[in-house]
Design an enzyme around this catalytic site. Structure first.
Site, PDB file in Angstrom:
ATOM      1  N   ARG A  58     -36.001   5.767  32.043  1.00 56.16           N
ATOM      2  CA  ARG A  58     -35.826   6.453  33.324  1.00 56.16           C
ATOM      3  C   ARG A  58     -36.658   5.793  34.425  1.00 56.16           C
ATOM      4  O   ARG A  58     -37.597   5.050  34.160  1.00 56.16           O
ATOM      5  CB  ARG A  58     -36.242   7.917  33.189  1.00 56.16           C
ATOM      6  CG  ARG A  58     -35.311   8.764  32.364  1.00 56.16           C
ATOM      7  CD  ARG A  58     -35.867  10.162  32.152  1.00 56.16           C
ATOM      8  NE  ARG A  58     -37.029  10.153  31.268  1.00 56.16           N
ATOM      9  CZ  ARG A  58     -37.735  11.240  30.934  1.00 56.16           C
ATOM     10  NH1 ARG A  58     -37.379  12.422  31.444  1.00 56.16           N
ATOM     11  NH2 ARG A  58     -38.750  11.166  30.128  1.00 56.16           N
ATOM     12  N   LYS A 108     -43.397   9.294  33.730  1.00 58.60           N
ATOM     13  CA  LYS A 108     -44.259   9.683  32.622  1.00 58.60           C
ATOM     14  C   LYS A 108     -45.734   9.547  32.974  1.00 58.60           C
ATOM     15  O   LYS A 108     -46.113   8.991  34.001  1.00 58.60           O
ATOM     16  CB  LYS A 108     -43.935   8.845  31.386  1.00 58.60           C
ATOM     17  CG  LYS A 108     -42.535   9.072  30.836  1.00 58.60           C
ATOM     18  CD  LYS A 108     -42.275  10.522  30.447  1.00 58.60           C
ATOM     19  CE  LYS A 108     -43.049  10.955  29.224  1.00 58.60           C
ATOM     20  NZ  LYS A 108     -42.755  12.364  28.844  1.00 58.60           N
ATOM     21  N   TYR A 148     -44.942  13.504  35.657  1.00 56.49           N
ATOM     22  CA  TYR A 148     -45.293  14.382  34.531  1.00 56.49           C
ATOM     23  C   TYR A 148     -46.632  13.887  33.999  1.00 56.49           C
ATOM     24  O   TYR A 148     -46.720  12.791  33.440  1.00 56.49           O
ATOM     25  CB  TYR A 148     -44.243  14.282  33.422  1.00 56.49           C
ATOM     26  CG  TYR A 148     -42.919  14.942  33.741  1.00 56.49           C
ATOM     27  CD1 TYR A 148     -42.833  16.318  33.961  1.00 56.49           C
ATOM     28  CD2 TYR A 148     -41.738  14.199  33.786  1.00 56.49           C
ATOM     29  CE1 TYR A 148     -41.624  16.930  34.242  1.00 56.49           C
ATOM     30  CE2 TYR A 148     -40.515  14.808  34.061  1.00 56.49           C
ATOM     31  CZ  TYR A 148     -40.463  16.171  34.291  1.00 56.49           C
ATOM     32  OH  TYR A 148     -39.256  16.778  34.561  1.00 56.49           O
ATOM     33  N   SER A 174     -35.169  19.884  30.893  1.00 60.48           N
ATOM     34  CA  SER A 174     -35.034  20.827  29.777  1.00 60.48           C
ATOM     35  C   SER A 174     -33.588  20.927  29.320  1.00 60.48           C
ATOM     36  O   SER A 174     -33.303  20.955  28.113  1.00 60.48           O
ATOM     37  CB  SER A 174     -35.545  22.214  30.192  1.00 60.48           C
ATOM     38  OG  SER A 174     -36.927  22.182  30.456  1.00 60.48           O
TER      39      SER A 174
END
Length: 371
Positions: A15, A74, A93, A133
């Site tokens: 990603r 990430k 994240y 999710s």
């Protein structure tokens, strides 16, 4: 503001945080965008696409040296810690509670860290977790079909309805976005599906979305035990509070499960809801413990980068624009929901759950920002 989007270096992470259309939004608002060479290739975006959108293609060192906000997917890995610096904004994240070494580096460097996963909306939900999710729930179930196969270490059970053969049973823990996503895949293949949750409103919503043959149960010890006994697959889709020391499914409870059955831990909280779960990678995704196959890959959406990159950017871009347009201090002060994501601020930890789990001193964002 100068925004920098680096190439993700985590194992099998394809990603990228920013799509070319997102670059156009930053440029339209008067900002400069730096994209690391090759950052979007895994998601199908060439450097040329980014250049046409108005970005500058640079190498890693230049990106981290010049960027005021690092906008990525990430957490920072040890190889990237050297790029952290005082006052630099890290928007990604972060998962600080799970990566103590990263938390050390963020605090020592006095980086301003804002974590996607902790930003809330007016309903107390997590809008930057929601798109991933759904993909994690659906993707986890799709991947589960692969690891049920004997050639991939499974017990050889086809997770679909086949006439003349007993239909597989799948239990999904959690009726949130990930759980509904997993259920949609499972039920459409004809499996017997049960969803457990303690939130009756979520179960009611699931009733409206899913076929009437999906069993919706209140999550208590009795119902969970019955599901463990009869299920061929357990899919965990709940986020377990980081400070809890107990588990929904303990190691001892696995003794009542079918030997060779499969656990798909979509949430992948190490030692969390499921005691025996530990993070795995796409290169080495499964392990067997207590006779149960565990799949605990912590970045399932990376397996579907063309879908997940667009979905993630759609969700995060409005917040990134707020930070860029207003500056981090004003944006954090004015938006209490964005402020929930503040993890660290000039050497101070500002996330309670990380403070509790890692036994560190912390302050609230409001204390730090003097609100």
């Amino acid at each position: 503001m100068i925004i920098g989007t680096p190439k993700e270096i985590k194992n099998n992470e394809y990603r990228v945080a920013l799509v070319p259309d997102g670059v156009k939004e930053f440029v339209k608002n008067g900002h400069e965008v730096l994209i690391e060479k090759g950052a979007g290739v895994g998601s199908g975006f060439s450097d040329e696409y980014y250049q046409k959108a108005g970005a500058h293609i640079v190498d890693t060192d230049e990106l981290y040296k010049r960027a005021e906000m690092i906008y990525k997917v990430k957490e920072m890995l040890p190889e990237e810690f050297r790029y952290l610096r005082e006052g630099m904004i890290l928007f990604t994240y972060i998962h600080s509670n799970a990566f103590r070494e990263q938390t050390d580096a963020l605090l020592e460097s006095k980086t301003v860290g804002i974590a996607y996963e902790d930003i809330e909306d007016k309903d107390g939900k997590f809008p930057l977790l929601k798109p991933m999710s759904e993909i994690a729930g659906k993707g986890g179930m799709i991947i589960g079909l692969q690891y049920a196969q004997k050639i991939n270490g499974g017990n050889g059970l086809m997770l679909a309805r086949v006439h003349g053969v007993k239909t597989p049973e799948i239990t999904i823990i959690g009726a949130g976005v990930a759980g509904i996503g997993a259920a949609e895949i499972a039920v459409n293949l004809g499996n017997k599906v049960t969803i457990l949750d303690i939130d009756l409103d979520k179960l009611e919503k699931a009733k409206q979305i899913l076929p009437p043959n999906v069993e919706l149960l209140y999550s208590n010890a009795k119902n969970l035990e019955e599901c463990l006994v009869r299920s061929d697959v357990i899919v965990n889709c709940i986020l377990w509070p980081k400070w809890r020391k107990d588990h929904m499914i303990s190691k001892d409870m696995m003794k009542i499960m079918k030997q060779g059955s499969l656990i798909l831990d979509v949430s992948c909280d190490e030692g969390g809801a499921i005691e025996t779960c530990r993070a795995t990678s796409h290169d080495d995704p499964i392990y067997v413990e207590e006779g149960i196959t565990h799949y605990c890959v912590d970045n399932i959406p990376a397996a579907f980068p063309q879908t997940s990159t667009y979905s993630l950017c759609n969700a995060t871009l409005p917040y990134a624009l707020q930070i860029a347009n207003k500056g981090y201090e004003k944006a954090l002060k004015e938006n209490k929901y964005l402020r929930k994501g503040l993890t660290c601020y000039f050497g101070e930890l500002t996330l309670e759950e990380t403070g509790i789990k890692q036994n560190r001193p912390y302050k609230t964002p409001e204390e730090i920002l003097d609100i």
